[in-house]
Scaffold this active site. Structure first.
Site, PDB file in Angstrom:
ATOM      1  N   THR A 182       0.946  -1.229  -0.007  1.00 55.64           N
ATOM      2  CA  THR A 182      -0.076   0.051  -0.248  1.00 55.64           C
ATOM      3  C   THR A 182       0.792   1.274  -0.071  1.00 55.64           C
ATOM      4  O   THR A 182       2.010   1.354   0.684  1.00 55.64           O
ATOM      5  CB  THR A 182      -0.930  -0.055   1.237  1.00 55.64           C
ATOM      6  OG1 THR A 182      -1.801  -1.255   1.310  1.00 55.64           O
ATOM      7  CG2 THR A 182      -1.782   1.226   1.291  1.00 55.64           C
ATOM      8  N   GLY A 221       2.652  -2.892   8.414  1.00 58.67           N
ATOM      9  CA  GLY A 221       2.691  -3.513   9.449  1.00 58.67           C
ATOM     10  C   GLY A 221       4.121  -4.045   9.717  1.00 58.67           C
ATOM     11  O   GLY A 221       4.879  -4.601   8.812  1.00 58.67           O
ATOM     12  N   ARG A 361     -28.233 -12.143  33.086  1.00 63.03           N
ATOM     13  CA  ARG A 361     -28.852 -10.923  33.498  1.00 63.03           C
ATOM     14  C   ARG A 361     -30.557 -11.092  33.623  1.00 63.03           C
ATOM     15  O   ARG A 361     -31.200 -11.597  32.645  1.00 63.03           O
ATOM     16  CB  ARG A 361     -28.806  -9.877  32.432  1.00 63.03           C
ATOM     17  CG  ARG A 361     -29.116  -8.397  32.909  1.00 63.03           C
ATOM     18  CD  ARG A 361     -28.333  -7.729  34.141  1.00 63.03           C
ATOM     19  NE  ARG A 361     -28.752  -6.139  34.015  1.00 63.03           N
ATOM     20  CZ  ARG A 361     -28.106  -5.485  34.874  1.00 63.03           C
ATOM     21  NH1 ARG A 361     -27.165  -5.980  35.744  1.00 63.03           N
ATOM     22  NH2 ARG A 361     -28.505  -4.478  34.861  1.00 63.03           N
ATOM     23  N   GLN A 380     -34.689  -9.198  22.669  1.00 64.42           N
ATOM     24  CA  GLN A 380     -33.260  -9.750  22.766  1.00 64.42           C
ATOM     25  C   GLN A 380     -32.983 -10.903  21.890  1.00 64.42           C
ATOM     26  O   GLN A 380     -31.827 -10.992  21.336  1.00 64.42           O
ATOM     27  CB  GLN A 380     -32.827  -9.994  24.293  1.00 64.42           C
ATOM     28  CG  GLN A 380     -31.580 -10.220  24.579  1.00 64.42           C
ATOM     29  CD  GLN A 380     -30.794  -8.857  24.899  1.00 64.42           C
ATOM     30  OE1 GLN A 380     -31.273  -7.771  24.354  1.00 64.42           O
ATOM     31  NE2 GLN A 380     -29.474  -8.937  25.411  1.00 64.42           N
ATOM     32  N   GLY A 448     -25.331  -1.017  29.745  1.00 63.35           N
ATOM     33  CA  GLY A 448     -24.364  -0.233  30.367  1.00 63.35           C
ATOM     34  C   GLY A 448     -23.007  -1.148  30.652  1.00 63.35           C
ATOM     35  O   GLY A 448     -21.867  -0.922  30.301  1.00 63.35           O
ATOM     36  N   THR A 469     -11.677  -3.350   5.421  1.00 61.56           N
ATOM     37  CA  THR A 469     -10.866  -2.549   4.396  1.00 61.56           C
ATOM     38  C   THR A 469      -9.359  -3.109   3.971  1.00 61.56           C
ATOM     39  O   THR A 469      -9.013  -2.576   3.053  1.00 61.56           O
ATOM     40  CB  THR A 469     -10.700  -0.808   4.649  1.00 61.56           C
ATOM     41  OG1 THR A 469     -10.508  -0.823   6.130  1.00 61.56           O
ATOM     42  CG2 THR A 469     -12.022  -0.322   4.611  1.00 61.56           C
ATOM     43  N   GLU A 471      -6.363  -5.840   3.224  1.00 65.53           N
ATOM     44  CA  GLU A 471      -6.457  -7.113   2.372  1.00 65.53           C
ATOM     45  C   GLU A 471      -7.550  -6.991   1.453  1.00 65.53           C
ATOM     46  O   GLU A 471      -8.139  -7.954   0.824  1.00 65.53           O
ATOM     47  CB  GLU A 471      -6.729  -8.184   3.234  1.00 65.53           C
ATOM     48  CG  GLU A 471      -5.440  -8.868   4.012  1.00 65.53           C
ATOM     49  CD  GLU A 471      -3.980  -9.199   3.102  1.00 65.53           C
ATOM     50  OE1 GLU A 471      -4.425  -9.866   2.000  1.00 65.53           O
ATOM     51  OE2 GLU A 471      -3.174  -8.628   3.448  1.00 65.53           O
ATOM     52  N   ASP A 473     -10.547  -3.784   0.170  1.00 63.20           N
ATOM     53  CA  ASP A 473     -11.732  -3.015   0.531  1.00 63.20           C
ATOM     54  C   ASP A 473     -12.997  -3.769   0.085  1.00 63.20           C
ATOM     55  O   ASP A 473     -13.180  -4.454  -0.975  1.00 63.20           O
ATOM     56  CB  ASP A 473     -11.760  -1.588  -0.066  1.00 63.20           C
ATOM     57  CG  ASP A 473     -13.046  -1.028   0.533  1.00 63.20           C
ATOM     58  OD1 ASP A 473     -13.067  -0.247   1.150  1.00 63.20           O
ATOM     59  OD2 ASP A 473     -14.065  -1.189  -0.413  1.00 63.20           O
TER      60      ASP A 473
END
Length: 688
Positions: A182, A221, A361, A380, A448, A469, A471, A473
């Site tokens: 790149t 990288g 929960r 849910q 939360g 994005t 390897e 897009d």
């Protein structure tokens, strides 16, 4: 719990509290559709049918397969080394050093040597990558840069002399490297790269140069801190006697040393800068590289597809720049395979955390009765159960992709190469986009507590975000899939051979393009809707319709707009086509996995999950089916009700389904997802 009768309904009208309780009861326990005819769904509540008996161990063994041992070894190693686990709060520089220590420990202490598997046993390599990424996604990416990209470029683009010289150093981490493709001005358009590598026959060297700021290698990288070598993609220029002075042979790959092996100092002519703090993956040291007339030996050209003699003569077995370029990129497809596979592991991890918390929960409930699990709420279930089904579907699809990739590495068959190239592009784009959206849904589903960094949704979301994005897009990759579909479509009518993934276009295109059957369009029985033949036909019908219609539109618009303008005019249509095709492939592989499962109870559980995946996808795109009368209004309503009911049924075994992913607490590392004493561990983390 019985359904209220007419008298009760009348009474409720005058009693608002009773009416609210009744509505809440219906919200918690979805009533299946009152269908008639063969395959009628009975009116069931949660007490009228026992849930499926799921043997978690058998399901896990079927899912994880033969590489379970190596993954457990990785999990156990990091569990024994708490000093190598990434803390919630860590600076960029500290994270980079920790990530390097993690990789060194994995290779040199735990004895995990991924590089030998890159070419010889890709499925083993991707299993290692999945486990490592579950420990820290930055570690997974850093390992991928070292072995799949830098190491893979040497393996796949080089020849024996390169293997002999570099294999051991790459394997044992002495030769840490980068993959410098790149540039600042070019990412997806690799053929537009501007970095040059000019051959000098007088010294038998290439001169690597960054001609302008736009050609600076960017986001590389391992470059900012640790890299010692880079595979640099540059235009190969040969001196000529014509007025131009040089011949451009297209983009090639070159090994360029960037730091001294002993002192680690930057080598002359090379300028390295740090790309800085990122949204995520800050354990990976991304840097920018500029080359100022850097000389490298001629042998540093990775010459599998093209070579230069000492006299400056170019030779290649491939006749054109485009064919050489295609061959080069085709050998680098393993990165996309790895990202698709790794993205599924992120989806498994995030859905495990969200579902375990949702089972734990409890909020609200009927008057004077205990509070209920939030996963008992239909809302849910609507968020998480289709997501869980998708995680299973994507798992089997990416396992198939890895198997095809392994076959490609052994056979080098041209048709398999083409198939893997398109399939990896499509699955990488589709799966990573879906996972990115799902991470936000999981965070929100946990309220939360999902916002607490220790429960990992924030870091998972930020680390995974770039999967969409790099390897390739995702929008560009989906266009590649669409282009391949159109090519197959043309060949179908010219009598050509279709790639394996597109066989259904050859076998049934005429059937899919005929008018929908007005009788089957109204069938709404459960047996019919849960028939895999109906589900797969529906997916493939949609793809065939989209393909045929976009081909007509492209032909029409190309007359006035030209090919590029026509493509842009139809771009959203093309992206929808590509996604539809990939969903068809995913469903086909899921159905095959269900049918191949040897254990009856496990097969029944997978069938339930597969039905939810298929019917949920049909319902989400019900408008497409209604427009062409493939599904009548009554059938559409039946599909919707059945999706809600199947979500409820999957909820009953959701705990077993996520347990089958076999992610121990020291891997999930989210207090709200602990399998015992979750709240106790959570408050201890806070400091009570």
């Amino acid at each position: 719990m019985q359904s209220p009768g007419p008298n009760q309904k009348a009474d409720d009208e005058g009693h608002p509290p009773a009416r609210r309780i009744r509505r809440l009861s219906l919200h918690l326990i979805p009533v299946p559709p009152p269908l008639t005819g063969p395959g009628q769904l009975e009116l069931l509540n949660c007490s009228a049918r026992g849930k499926l008996n799921v043997n978690t161990q058998l399901l896990s063994e079927y899912m994880r397969g033969k590489h379970r041992g190596i993954q457990d070894k990785i999990y156990d190693y990091f569990n024994s080394r708490p000093d190598l686990l990434t803390p919630v709060e860590i600076s960029k520089d500290d994270h980079r050093q920790l990530c390097m220590r993690q990789l060194m420990g994995l290779v040199r202490e735990a004895g995990i040597r991924p590089f030998k598997y890159v070419a010889n046993d890709p499925s083993m390599y991707f299993a290692i990558l999945e486990a490592v990424g579950s420990v820290d996604m930055s570690l997974g990416i850093k390992m991928g840069v070292q072995y799949s990209l830098w190491g893979g470029s040497v393996l796949n683009l080089g020849t024996k002399k390169h293997m002999d010289k570099y294999f051991d150093g790459i394997d044992n981490l002495d030769y840490l490297g980068c993959f410098a493709m790149t540039e600042l001005h070019h990412g997806s358009n690799v053929q537009g790269l501007q970095t040059t590598s000019t051959f000098d026959p007088m010294t038998d060297e290439f001169i690597v140069n960054t001609p302008n700021d736009g050609a600076i290698k960017w986001w590389i990288g391992n470059a900012a801190v640790h890299g010692k070598f880079a595979t640099v993609f540059a235009r190969l220029l040969l001196p000529t006697h014509d007025p131009k002075g040089v011949a451009d042979m297209g983009v090639h790959a070159f090994i360029v040393p960037i730091r001294d092996l002993k002192t680690h100092q930057t080598l002359p002519g090379i300028e390295i800068h740090d790309c800085g703090h990122k949204v995520g993956l800050n354990g990976v040291d991304n840097g920018a590289l500029r080359f100022r007339s850097v000389r490298i030996p001629r042998e540093n050209l990775l010459n599998r597809f093209g070579d230069v003699s000492q006299e400056g003569k170019y030779t290649s077995s491939l006749p054109s720049i485009n064919k050489r370029f295609a061959a080069t990129l085709g050998e680098l497809v393993g990165g996309r395979v790895g990202l698709a596979y790794s993205s599924v592991s992120v989806l498994k991890l995030s859905s495990t955390i969200a579902i375990r918390y949702s089972l734990l929960r409890q909020q609200f409930g009927p008057p004077k009765q205990p509070e209920v699990s939030i996963l008992d709420y239909q809302s849910q279930q609507h968020k998480l159960m289709p997501m869980l089904a998708s995680a299973y579907a994507f798992h089997f699809a990416t396992v198939h992709l890895v198997d095809k990739y392994s076959e490609m590495k052994k056979s080098h068959d041209e048709q398999i190469v083409a198939d893997v190239h398109a399939l990896s592009a499509g699955l990488k784009a589709y799966v990573t986009s879906y996972t990115a959206k799902s991470l936000s849904i999981c965070r929100e589903a946990c309220g939360g507590h999902g916002y607490a960094a220790v429960n990992r949704f924030g870091s998972l979301r930020n680390d995974h975000d770039i999967f969409q994005t790099f390897e390739g897009d995702n929008t560009v990759l989906l266009q590649q899939v669409a282009a391949d579909l159109l090519k197959q479509y043309r060949e179908k009518f010219q009598g050509g051979t279709l790639a394996v993934t597109w066989n259904y276009l050859r076998e049934s295109m005429n059937t899919y393009l005929s008018q929908p059957n007005p009788v089957t369009a109204r069938w709404e029985g459960q047996d019919h809707l849960r028939d895999p033949l109906f589900q797969l036909d529906a997916f493939r019908y949609r793809t065939s319709r989209l393909l045929q219609s976009v081909a007509v539109r492209l032909q029409k618009h190309s007359k006035s707009l030209g090919s590029f303008g026509a493509w842009n005019r139809c771009l959203n249509h093309l992206l929808t086509l590509a996604e539809s095709h990939i969903e068809s492939v995913i469903l086909a592989k899921f159905i095959e996995a269900v049918q191949s499962c040897p254990d009856e109870s496990t097969r029944a559980a997978l069938k339930l999950v597969c039905d939810l995946y298929a019917l949920d996808r049909i319902w989400k795109d019900i408008g497409t089916y209604r427009i062409v009368d493939y599904v009548a209004p009554n059938k559409a309503k039946a599909i919707h009700k059945l999706v809600e009911y199947l979500s409820f049924q999957v909820r009953n075994i959701a705990g077993e389904l996520v347990d089958a992913f076999d992610l121990p607490d020291h891997v999930t590392r989210a207090p709200i997802a602990m399998q015992s004493d979750a709240y106790s561990q959570y408050i201890q983390y806070i400091g009570f």
